[in-house]
Write a protein that holds these residues in place. Structure first.
Motif, PDB file in Angstrom:
ATOM      1  N   GLY A 334       0.811  -1.213   0.000  1.00 36.09           N
ATOM      2  CA  GLY A 334       0.000   0.000   0.000  1.00 36.09           C
ATOM      3  C   GLY A 334       0.842   1.260   0.000  1.00 36.09           C
ATOM      4  N   GLN A 335       1.869   1.305   0.856  1.00 35.30           N
ATOM      5  CA  GLN A 335       2.731   2.492   0.884  1.00 35.30           C
ATOM      6  C   GLN A 335       3.451   2.673  -0.453  1.00 35.30           C
ATOM      7  OE1 GLN A 335       4.839   3.572   4.791  1.00 35.30           O
ATOM      8  NE2 GLN A 335       4.488   1.354   5.016  1.00 35.30           N
ATOM      9  N   LEU A 336       3.915   1.583  -1.028  1.00 38.57           N
ATOM     10  CA  LEU A 336       4.615   1.674  -2.308  1.00 38.57           C
ATOM     11  C   LEU A 336       3.723   2.232  -3.402  1.00 38.57           C
ATOM     12  CD1 LEU A 336       6.488  -1.729  -2.091  1.00 38.57           C
ATOM     13  CD2 LEU A 336       7.599   0.513  -2.240  1.00 38.57           C
ATOM     14  N   ARG A 337       2.427   2.004  -3.282  1.00 38.43           N
ATOM     15  CA  ARG A 337       1.486   2.503  -4.293  1.00 38.43           C
ATOM     16  C   ARG A 337       0.849   3.824  -3.879  1.00 38.43           C
ATOM     17  NH1 ARG A 337       0.091  -0.850  -8.376  1.00 38.43           N
ATOM     18  NH2 ARG A 337      -2.034  -0.036  -8.498  1.00 38.43           N
ATOM     19  N   GLY A 338       1.394   4.456  -2.829  1.00 36.35           N
ATOM     20  CA  GLY A 338       0.987   5.810  -2.487  1.00 36.35           C
ATOM     21  C   GLY A 338      -0.148   5.945  -1.506  1.00 36.35           C
ATOM     22  N   HIS A 339      -0.496   4.865  -0.805  1.00 34.58           N
ATOM     23  CA  HIS A 339      -1.601   4.911   0.145  1.00 34.58           C
ATOM     24  C   HIS A 339      -1.094   5.105   1.571  1.00 34.58           C
ATOM     25  CE1 HIS A 339      -3.913   3.670  -3.269  1.00 34.58           C
ATOM     26  NE2 HIS A 339      -3.320   2.482  -3.337  1.00 34.58           N
ATOM     27  N   ALA A 340      -1.951   5.628   2.432  1.00 36.23           N
ATOM     28  CA  ALA A 340      -1.553   5.910   3.814  1.00 36.23           C
ATOM     29  C   ALA A 340      -2.261   5.051   4.836  1.00 36.23           C
ATOM     30  CB  ALA A 340      -1.803   7.391   4.144  1.00 36.23           C
ATOM     31  N   THR A 341      -3.464   4.562   4.543  1.00 35.50           N
ATOM     32  CA  THR A 341      -4.238   3.791   5.510  1.00 35.50           C
ATOM     33  C   THR A 341      -4.678   2.460   4.919  1.00 35.50           C
ATOM     34  OG1 THR A 341      -6.407   4.665   4.856  1.00 35.50           O
ATOM     35  CG2 THR A 341      -5.137   5.953   6.477  1.00 35.50           C
ATOM     36  N   VAL A 342      -5.122   1.574   5.796  1.00 33.37           N
ATOM     37  CA  VAL A 342      -5.606   0.262   5.373  1.00 33.37           C
ATOM     38  C   VAL A 342      -6.793   0.412   4.421  1.00 33.37           C
ATOM     39  CG1 VAL A 342      -6.781  -1.818   6.185  1.00 33.37           C
ATOM     40  CG2 VAL A 342      -4.745  -0.998   7.379  1.00 33.37           C
ATOM     41  N   ALA A 343      -7.744   1.280   4.763  1.00 28.66           N
ATOM     42  CA  ALA A 343      -8.931   1.444   3.918  1.00 28.66           C
ATOM     43  C   ALA A 343      -8.543   1.937   2.525  1.00 28.66           C
ATOM     44  CB  ALA A 343      -9.907   2.418   4.578  1.00 28.66           C
ATOM     45  N   GLU A 344      -7.576   2.862   2.446  1.00 25.75           N
ATOM     46  CA  GLU A 344      -7.131   3.348   1.139  1.00 25.75           C
ATOM     47  C   GLU A 344      -6.483   2.222   0.334  1.00 25.75           C
ATOM     48  OE1 GLU A 344      -4.453   6.615   1.548  1.00 25.75           O
ATOM     49  OE2 GLU A 344      -5.875   7.872   2.633  1.00 25.75           O
ATOM     50  N   ALA A 345      -5.624   1.459   0.991  1.00 21.13           N
ATOM     51  CA  ALA A 345      -4.907   0.387   0.284  1.00 21.13           C
ATOM     52  C   ALA A 345      -5.873  -0.677  -0.215  1.00 21.13           C
ATOM     53  CB  ALA A 345      -3.855  -0.222   1.200  1.00 21.13           C
ATOM     54  N   LEU A 346      -6.874  -1.033   0.602  1.00 25.93           N
ATOM     55  CA  LEU A 346      -7.806  -2.080   0.204  1.00 25.93           C
ATOM     56  C   LEU A 346      -8.691  -1.625  -0.953  1.00 25.93           C
ATOM     57  CD1 LEU A 346      -8.521  -4.988   1.103  1.00 25.93           C
ATOM     58  CD2 LEU A 346     -10.453  -4.006   2.336  1.00 25.93           C
ATOM     59  N   ALA A 347      -8.872  -0.316  -1.103  1.00 26.90           N
ATOM     60  CA  ALA A 347      -9.671   0.203  -2.211  1.00 26.90           C
ATOM     61  C   ALA A 347      -8.909   0.175  -3.529  1.00 26.90           C
ATOM     62  CB  ALA A 347     -10.117   1.631  -1.903  1.00 26.90           C
ATOM     63  N   ASP A 348      -7.619  -0.114  -3.505  1.00 31.49           N
ATOM     64  CA  ASP A 348      -6.796  -0.236  -4.695  1.00 31.49           C
ATOM     65  C   ASP A 348      -6.992  -1.656  -5.248  1.00 31.49           C
ATOM     66  OD1 ASP A 348      -4.635  -0.819  -6.449  1.00 31.49           O
ATOM     67  OD2 ASP A 348      -3.347   0.647  -5.453  1.00 31.49           O
TER      68      ASP A 348
END
Length: 507
Positions: A334-348
C-alpha cells in the motif's frame, strides 16, 4: 442506542469548556483492588484486555506499567486511571468510560511492581510488549526446539548484569538488595518481571498466570522463553521456582486500534464534556481466545465475550495469517502505491487482489470447521474497509523483519510442502523488501530491531557493488529467515515478484 450516541457510562456533556476527567468529576466511587498487573501500557491494552475486564464487572482492578516512556502512565494517573473508549463504526461513534485501570505507573518503578507482585491478591500478569519486546533469538525455530532468549542481546545482557549486581541472583556487588533495583537499568519486560517474581517468591505469595497478548505464534512459549531465559542467567533457583509456580497462557488477540489523534481528543471532549488526554479509538469488533491455566484465579472474561479453548493453534494461525498477514501485505504494498491507511490500500484493486490471493493460499491450510474461514474473511473485508478507522500503514509496517516470519512464511512453507509455488505468500516479503529499499534510498528511518542489518542488506544490491538484485534479495531475506535465504528457489521467486512490481515510496 445508536452507534452515534454516548453510553450512559459517561455523564452528559455540561455547557461550556470540558472538565478535567478524574474520578471526582466523573462520579466514579469505589474502585476494585488490584488483581492484575499489566506490562506495556498502551492503546491496545486499554482497548482490549482492560475493556474485557471492565465488562466483566467482577471486581478485578488493573495496575498498568509503561514500557520505555513514563508519559502514558503520567497522563493516565492524572485522570485516576480513567479514559474514554471510542468504538468507531462506519455510522458513528459510541463512547464508554473505562474504570478498570486503577493504577498507572512508570515501567521503571520496580519497587511498586515488586510490591504488587509480592501480594497474594495479584493473580494475573498480562503483557503487550510487541514482538520485539521478548528479545528472542532470530534463529529460535531453526532447530525445531522453539523460541529461546537472545542472551547476547545488549538489553538482555545489561539487565542480567544489573540484576546480579543488585542481588537478584544471590550475588551482590554493591550492597543493594532486590527492593532497591534501579529500574532505569532494567529495560526489558522479562528483566522487570524477574525482579517482581523474586519478590513474590520471597513473600510466599504463591502461583500466578502470565498472559502474553502480542501477535506472535505460541506467545505463551515466547513469554516462557523470555522470562525463564532471563531468570536462569541471573539465578537458577529462582528460574526453577518460576518454572514450577508460574503458568503461561497462550492467546490470540484481535482489535484494530489506531493511534489517537488531537482530532479524536477534541471529538471526545465535544461528545462527553471531559478533556480526556488519553482516549482510545478502536473498532467495534473484538476477539480474545485463550488457552491455559490460571492457578490463582481470573476474571470471568468469557462473560465479556472471550473464548477459552484447549487447542489455541488453529485460531492463532487464522488470526496471524489472515488478519496480520494481510495487514503486512497492505502496509508495504500500500505504501509503495501511495496509500496511507488500510482502507485506502484495500480500495486499490491491485492491492486488494494480492490480499485475496494471499488469503486463498492461507485458507487451504485452515481447514478446521470451527474456524469458519469464509465468514472470517468477509468480516475482515468489512473491518479493513471502515473509512473511519484511520489505521496507518506506516505504523503497521514497523518491526517487519519479525512479523513476516510469523505471518507470511509459514503459509509459504505450507504451500510448498503441498506442491505449490507459494508465490502469493511471498508477496508480503517482496513488498517489504521494496519498501525497505525505498526507505533506505530516500533516507527515511526504518523502525525495526534489525534496522542496521536491513541497511547493510539494501546496500548489497546498489550499483557499483558488483552485486545483483538477487544478491540483495538474498541478503534481505536472511534478515527475516536465514534458512530460506540459502534456498535458491525461494530467493529467485521473491526476486521475480520484486521485479514485477517496481514503484516509488510515499514520502
Amino acid at each position: 442506542m445508536s452507534a452515534a450516541e454516548t453510553s450512559p457510562a459517561v455523564p452528559p456533556s455540561p455547557a461550556g469548556e470540558p472538565r478535567p476527567l478524574t474520578a471526582a468529576t466523573a462520579g466514579v466511587g469505589h474502585r476494585p483492588p488490584v488483581r492484575i498487573v499489566h506490562l506495556g501500557l498502551g492503546a491496545f491494552h486499554r482497548a482490549h484486555q482492560a475493556w474485557y475486564t471492565e465488562r466483566t464487572g467482577d471486581g478485578w482492578g488493573i495496575a498498568a506499567f509503561t514500557g520505555r516512556s513514563p508519559e502514558a502512565a503520567e497522563q493516565l494517573a492524572a485522570q485516576d486511571g480513567l479514559y474514554t473508549l471510542v468504538e468507531r463504526a462506519a455510522d458513528g461513534d459510541r463512547h464508554q468510560l473505562i474504570t478498570a485501570v486503577v493504577e498507572a505507573h512508570d515501567g521503571a518503578d520496580l519497587q511498586t511492581l515488586s510490591g504488587l507482585l509480592a501480594s497474594p491478591d495479584t493473580a494475573v500478569v498480562t503483557l503487550t510488549i510487541t514482538e520485539a519486546g521478548y528479545r528472542l533469538a532470530s534463529d529460535s525455530h531453526d532447530d525445531g526446539a522453539g523460541p529461546r532468549l537472545d542472551g547476547a542481546d545488549p538489553l538482555v545482557a545489561g539487565d542480567v548484569a544489573a540484576l546480579r549486581a543488585h542481588g537478584i541472583g544471590g550475588v551482590t556487588t554493591d550492597g543493594a538488595g532486590p527492593e532497591n533495583v534501579d529500574g532505569t537499568r532494567v529495560r526489558t519486560a522479562a528483566g522487570r518481571l524477574v525482579v517482581g517474581l523474586a519478590a513474590r517468591r520471597a513473600a510466599g505469595a504463591g502461583p500466578l498466570a502470565v498472559v502474553p497478548c502480542d501477535n506472535l505464534p505460541a506467545n505463551d512459549a515466547a513469554a516462557r522463553a523470555a522470562l525463564l531465559g532471563t531468570a536462569r542467567l541471573v539465578d537458577a533457583e529462582l528460574a526453577d521456582w518460576i518454572e514450577a509456580t508460574v503458568s503461561f497462557v497462550g492467546t490470540s488477540i484481535d482489535r484494530i486500534t489506531p493511534r489517537t489523534t488531537d482530532a479524536d481528543r477534541s471529538s471526545v471532549a465535544a461528545a462527553t464534556g471531559f478533556a480526556d488526554a488519553v482516549p482510545v479509538v478502536t473498532e467495534p469488533f473484538s476477539s480474545w481466545i485463550l488457552a491455559g491455566d490460571f492457578p490463582a484465579g481470573r476474571p470471568a472474561w468469557e462473560h465479556a465475550g472471550a473464548v477459552f479453548v484447549r487447542d489455541l493453534e488453529p485460531f492463532e494461525r487464522r488470526k496471524l495469517w489472515l488478519l496480520n498477514g494481510a495487514h503486512s501485505l497492505l502496509a508495504y504494498a500500500g505504501q509503495l502505491r501511495g496509500h496511507a491507511t488500510v482502507a485506502e490500500a484495500l480500495a486499490d484493486p491491485a492491492v486488494a487482489g494480492w490480499v485475496e490471493d494471499f488469503w486463498n493460499a492461507a485458507e487451504r491450510h485452515l481447514t478446521a470447521p470451527e474456524l469458519d474461514v469464509p465468514a472470517y474473511r468477509a468480516a475482515l473485508r468489512e473491518r479493513f474497509a471502515n473509512p473511519r478507522i484511520a489505521h496507518h500503514l506506516a505504523q503497521i509496517g514497523n518491526d517487519g523483519s519479525l512479523k513476516l516470519a510469523a505471518r507470511a512464511l509459514p503459509v509459504y512453507r505450507a504451500e510448498r510442502d503441498a506442491g505449490r509455488d507459494g508465490a502469493a505468500a511471498l508477496r508480503p516479503v517482496a513488498a517489504w523488501m521494496d519498501q525497505m529499499t525505498a526507505q533506505v534510498t530516500a533516507g527515511i528511518p526504518i523502525a525495526d530491531p534489525s534496522a542496521d542489518r536491513i541497511d547493510t542488506a539494501v546496500d548489497t544490491g546498489r550499483s557499483g557493488t558488483g552485486q545483483t538484485d538477487t544478491d540483495q534479495t538474498a541478503a534481505l531475506l536472511a534478515v527475516v529467515d536465514p534458512a530460506l535465504a540459502r534456498d535458491e528457489q525461494t530467493v529467485a521467486a521473491v526476486a521475480a515478484l520484486r521485479a514485477g512490481s517496481r514503484t516509488t515510496v510515499r514520502r
